[in-house]
Write a protein that holds these residues in place. Structure first.
Motif, short mmCIF file in Angstrom:
data_model
loop_
_atom_site.label_atom_id
_atom_site.label_comp_id
_atom_site.label_asym_id
_atom_site.label_seq_id
_atom_site.Cartn_x
_atom_site.Cartn_y
_atom_site.Cartn_z
N LEU A 194 101.54 65.41 -33.87
CA LEU A 194 100.05 65.12 -33.28
C LEU A 194 99.92 65.71 -31.87
CD1 LEU A 194 99.89 61.36 -34.27
CD2 LEU A 194 98.60 62.96 -35.20
N ALA A 195 101.23 65.65 -31.18
CA ALA A 195 100.94 66.60 -29.92
C ALA A 195 100.83 68.09 -30.05
CB ALA A 195 102.27 66.38 -29.15
N TRP A 196 101.50 68.66 -31.22
CA TRP A 196 100.92 70.13 -31.64
C TRP A 196 99.68 69.97 -31.73
CZ3 TRP A 196 99.35 71.45 -36.40
CH2 TRP A 196 99.07 72.68 -36.57
N ASP A 256 97.04 67.91 -30.95
CA ASP A 256 96.32 67.69 -29.77
C ASP A 256 95.90 69.00 -28.82
OD1 ASP A 256 95.89 65.04 -30.50
OD2 ASP A 256 97.63 64.56 -29.16
N ALA A 257 96.81 69.91 -28.77
CA ALA A 257 97.05 71.39 -27.95
C ALA A 257 96.41 72.44 -28.76
CB ALA A 257 98.28 71.32 -27.29
N HIS A 258 96.15 72.39 -29.95
CA HIS A 258 95.55 73.30 -30.90
C HIS A 258 94.51 73.76 -30.35
CE1 HIS A 258 95.39 75.82 -34.49
NE2 HIS A 258 96.50 75.55 -34.54
N LYS A 280 89.48 73.11 -33.28
CA LYS A 280 88.82 72.02 -33.12
C LYS A 280 89.05 71.17 -34.29
CE LYS A 280 84.47 69.32 -32.12
NZ LYS A 280 84.95 68.16 -32.35
N ARG A 290 92.55 69.61 -34.15
CA ARG A 290 92.32 68.51 -33.02
C ARG A 290 91.81 67.26 -33.76
NH1 ARG A 290 90.74 72.87 -29.70
NH2 ARG A 290 88.64 71.64 -29.57
N ASP A 291 90.59 67.52 -34.44
CA ASP A 291 90.12 66.38 -35.10
C ASP A 291 90.95 65.62 -36.16
OD1 ASP A 291 87.75 66.78 -33.71
OD2 ASP A 291 86.61 67.92 -35.22
N ALA A 344 94.01 65.37 -35.81
CA ALA A 344 94.94 64.74 -35.17
C ALA A 344 94.46 63.39 -34.72
CB ALA A 344 95.50 65.46 -33.92
N VAL A 345 93.18 63.17 -34.44
CA VAL A 345 92.37 61.90 -34.06
C VAL A 345 92.35 61.07 -35.32
CG1 VAL A 345 90.20 61.02 -33.41
CG2 VAL A 345 91.22 63.12 -32.06
N ARG A 357 95.84 59.70 -36.07
CA ARG A 357 96.00 58.55 -35.03
C ARG A 357 95.35 57.32 -35.48
NH1 ARG A 357 96.57 62.46 -31.20
NH2 ARG A 357 98.69 62.28 -30.04
#
Length: 120
Positions: free
Chosen positions: A15-17, A19-21, A24, A27-28, A30-31, A34
Motif C-alpha cells: 500500500l505504501a508503494w 500511495d507513492a506511485h 493515479k 493510487r486509487d 490503494a484507496v 484500504r
C-alpha cells in the motif's frame, strides 16, 4: 521447468508503494484496497464476537436446562385424580345431580360418587 513465484510483499508495504506511485489508477487501487481491508477487519471482528456470543449462548442454554431440571425436582408433584371425570359426570347425570360439562366437578358430587364406590 518451474515457473518462478512472485515474492510475497506485506500488505502495508504494498500500500505504501501504491500511495507513492506516479499512476493515479494505482493510487486509487490503494484507496480501494484500504477501504476493502477496513470492511474485512470490521466483518472479522463482528464474526469473532458472534462466535463468542454463540458459545456463551450454548453455555447459558446448558445452565438453564440444569436449573429447570433442579427446579422440577424440588417442586411438589401434582396429585393425580383418582377418578375419571367423564365417568363421574355420567354417573352424576344418571343420579339427577347438577354437574357442569367442563371444569371442576363439585366436591359434593365427588363425595357422593366415592361413597357409592365404597358401598359397592
Amino acid at each position: 521447468m518451474s515457473t518462478p513465484t512472485a515474492p510475497v510483499i506485506p500488505v502495508g508495504q504494498l500500500l505504501a508503494w501504491a500511495d507513492a506511485h506516479d499512476d493515479k489508477k494505482i493510487r486509487d487501487h490503494a484507496v480501494k484496497a484500504r477501504d476493502g481491508l477496513a470492511v474485512l477487519r470490521e466483518r472479522h471482528q463482528a464474526d469473532e464476537e458472534l462466535a463468542q456470543l454463540e458459545m456463551q449462548e450454548a453455555e447459558l442454554r446448558k445452565r438453564l436446562e440444569a436449573v429447570r431440571g433442579r427446579k422440577a425436582e424440588l417442586q411438589p408433584k401434582k396429585a393425580s385424580r383418582d377418578y375419571d371425570a367423564r365417568e363421574v359426570r355420567a354417573w352424576a347425570h344418571e343420579q339427577g345431580m347438577t354437574v357442569p360439562d367442563r371444569g371442576q366437578i363439585p366436591k359434593a358430587v365427588l363425595t357422593a360418587w366415592r361413597a357409592r364406590e365404597q358401598e359397592a
